[in-house]
Write a protein that holds these residues in place. Structure first.
Motif, PDB file in Angstrom:
ATOM      1  N   HIS A 166      30.995  47.223 -93.626  1.00 19.99           N
ATOM      2  CA  HIS A 166      31.706  46.822 -94.848  1.00 19.99           C
ATOM      3  C   HIS A 166      32.249  48.014 -95.622  1.00 19.99           C
ATOM      4  CE1 HIS A 166      30.676  42.736 -93.952  1.00 19.99           C
ATOM      5  NE2 HIS A 166      29.495  43.194 -93.616  1.00 19.99           N
ATOM      6  N   CYS A 176      37.340  39.774 -95.083  1.00 20.79           N
ATOM      7  CA  CYS A 176      36.078  39.911 -94.347  1.00 20.79           C
ATOM      8  C   CYS A 176      35.144  38.752 -94.684  1.00 20.79           C
ATOM      9  CB  CYS A 176      35.444  41.232 -94.769  1.00 20.79           C
ATOM     10  SG  CYS A 176      33.899  41.618 -93.941  1.00 20.79           S
ATOM     11  N   CYS A 178      32.399  39.029 -95.909  1.00 22.34           N
ATOM     12  CA  CYS A 178      31.715  39.347 -97.168  1.00 22.34           C
ATOM     13  C   CYS A 178      32.572  39.002 -98.374  1.00 22.34           C
ATOM     14  CB  CYS A 178      31.340  40.825 -97.203  1.00 22.34           C
ATOM     15  SG  CYS A 178      32.732  41.945 -97.482  1.00 22.34           S
ATOM     16  N   CYS A 183      37.506  45.509 -94.668  1.00 24.36           N
ATOM     17  CA  CYS A 183      36.269  46.187 -94.262  1.00 24.36           C
ATOM     18  C   CYS A 183      36.423  46.677 -92.817  1.00 24.36           C
ATOM     19  CB  CYS A 183      35.088  45.229 -94.306  1.00 24.36           C
ATOM     20  SG  CYS A 183      34.650  44.680 -95.951  1.00 24.36           S
TER      21      CYS A 183
HETATM   22 ZN   LIG Z   1      33.018  43.095 -95.539  1.00 24.96          ZN
END
Ligand SMILES: [Zn+2]
Length: 324
Positions: A166, A176, A178, A183
């Motif tokens: 990340h 991503c 996340c 990332c």
């Molecule tokens: Zn990420």
């Protein structure tokens, strides 16, 4: 006294993989048990307990032969309290896996992030044996990292150190898992490479993977490796680009931390190390400071999926203060 073993468990979203391992004989038994995809934490714990009993029965082992059970958690976990903060692949959040399993078995239960276990396995039983400051990077569906500093695993202030996947590579890059954009793993993981190849094929480029893409089959590392071997232009280009990014990110990490070893593992590296590692080294050398690279080597892991299983022995030694 007879040599004691450890039961190492890889906690997956669809299956639990248990292994019994000791230093002299290596892995002496393996057992794979499917998990119910709709199950909650408590039934996951039931599966773990029955898997532990199952592998002991299968290998004719009693509790006196086993030092500890080590759980490899695919997510963030506090190894001291045993609380999983978040493990999306197995659907667990804020869940004390150690306490729940400890209520069901009498063997000591230890827990650790699975990538950290992989790094521990490489450090103590693999190519990292002589490394004091090591970064292990696993490149597959995503990208994970584990840090060894001064010879010990470095977990960070809230047990999430090593999240190299990340690191920001391109602020305008793909979204991503996340929630952020660009990332490292959205650019250089197998998933990212396959997405680019898929786009190329949909845009009319010719590739050995055209049939697979058109039929919607999942493209695994082996298929990429086969296409590379026959000189597939699309695949060669996209994997080479990923190697450039990987080398650049590793150079940044080396400049920052002055490691003496970087170990590469994960499905993509295992399938294509002879193609990828020289290209990663080239990109690395283009970006790294000479002084940072002076004593640094980049090598493949060679332990494969077994790295985390070996890591269970190191974890038991650390947490139980025993020499196995
Ligand atoms: Zn990420």
């Amino acid at each position: 006294m007879a040599l004691k073993s450890v039961i190492s468990i890889d906690m997956g979203g669809t299956k639990v993989l248990a292994s019994i391992i000791n230093k002299e004989e290596g892995i002496i038994a393996r057992l794979k048990v499917p998990t119910n995809p709709d199950s909650d934490g408590n039934s996951y714990v039931d599966t773990l307990a029955s898997t532990i009993n199952g592998i002991m029965d299968k290998s004719n082992m009693k509790e006196k032969h086993i030092e500890a059970v080590c759980l490899g958690v695919p997510g963030s976990v506090n190894p001291y309290t045993g609380v999983i903060d978040l493990a999306p692949n197995i659907g667990l959040k804020n869940f004390n896996i150690k306490e729940k399993l400890q209520n069901k078995i009498s063997l000591p239960v230890l827990v650790e992030n699975d990538v950290n276990l992989g790094a521990l396995g490489i450090k103590y039983f693999g190519v990292g044996k002589n490394a004091s400051d090591m970064l292990a990077v696993f490149i597959g569906t995503g990208i994970g990292g584990g840090l060894i500093l001064n010879g010990k695993i470095y977990r960070g202030s809230s047990f999430v150190a090593g999240e190299i996947g990340h690191i920001l590579v391109d602020k305008d890059g793909p979204v991503c898992g996340c929630g952020n954009r660009g990332c490292f793993e959205t650019i250089a993981s197998r998933t990212a490479v396959v997405n680019r190849i898929t786009d190329d094929i949909k845009n009319g480029k010719q590739s050995k993977l055209t049939a697979k893409v058109k039929s919607g089959q999942r493209i695994k590392s082996k298929a990429l490796s086969n296409a590379l071997e026959v000189g597939d232009k699309v695949v060669t280009k996209r994997i080479s680009e990923a190697c450039d990014v990987i080398g650049g990110v590793l150079a940044s990490q080396a400049n920052f931390m002055n490691f003496n070893l970087i170990v590469l593992g994960g499905g993509m590296i295992e399938a294509m190390d002879s193609f990828m590692i020289p290209r990663i080294r080239d990109a690395f050398n283009n970006h790294v400071l000479k002084a940072s690279a002076k004593d640094l080597k980049i090598v493949p892991s060679k332990l494969g999926d077994d790295a985390a299983i070996w890591g269970g022995i190191a974890l038991a030694e650390e947490f139980l203060g025993v020499e196995l």
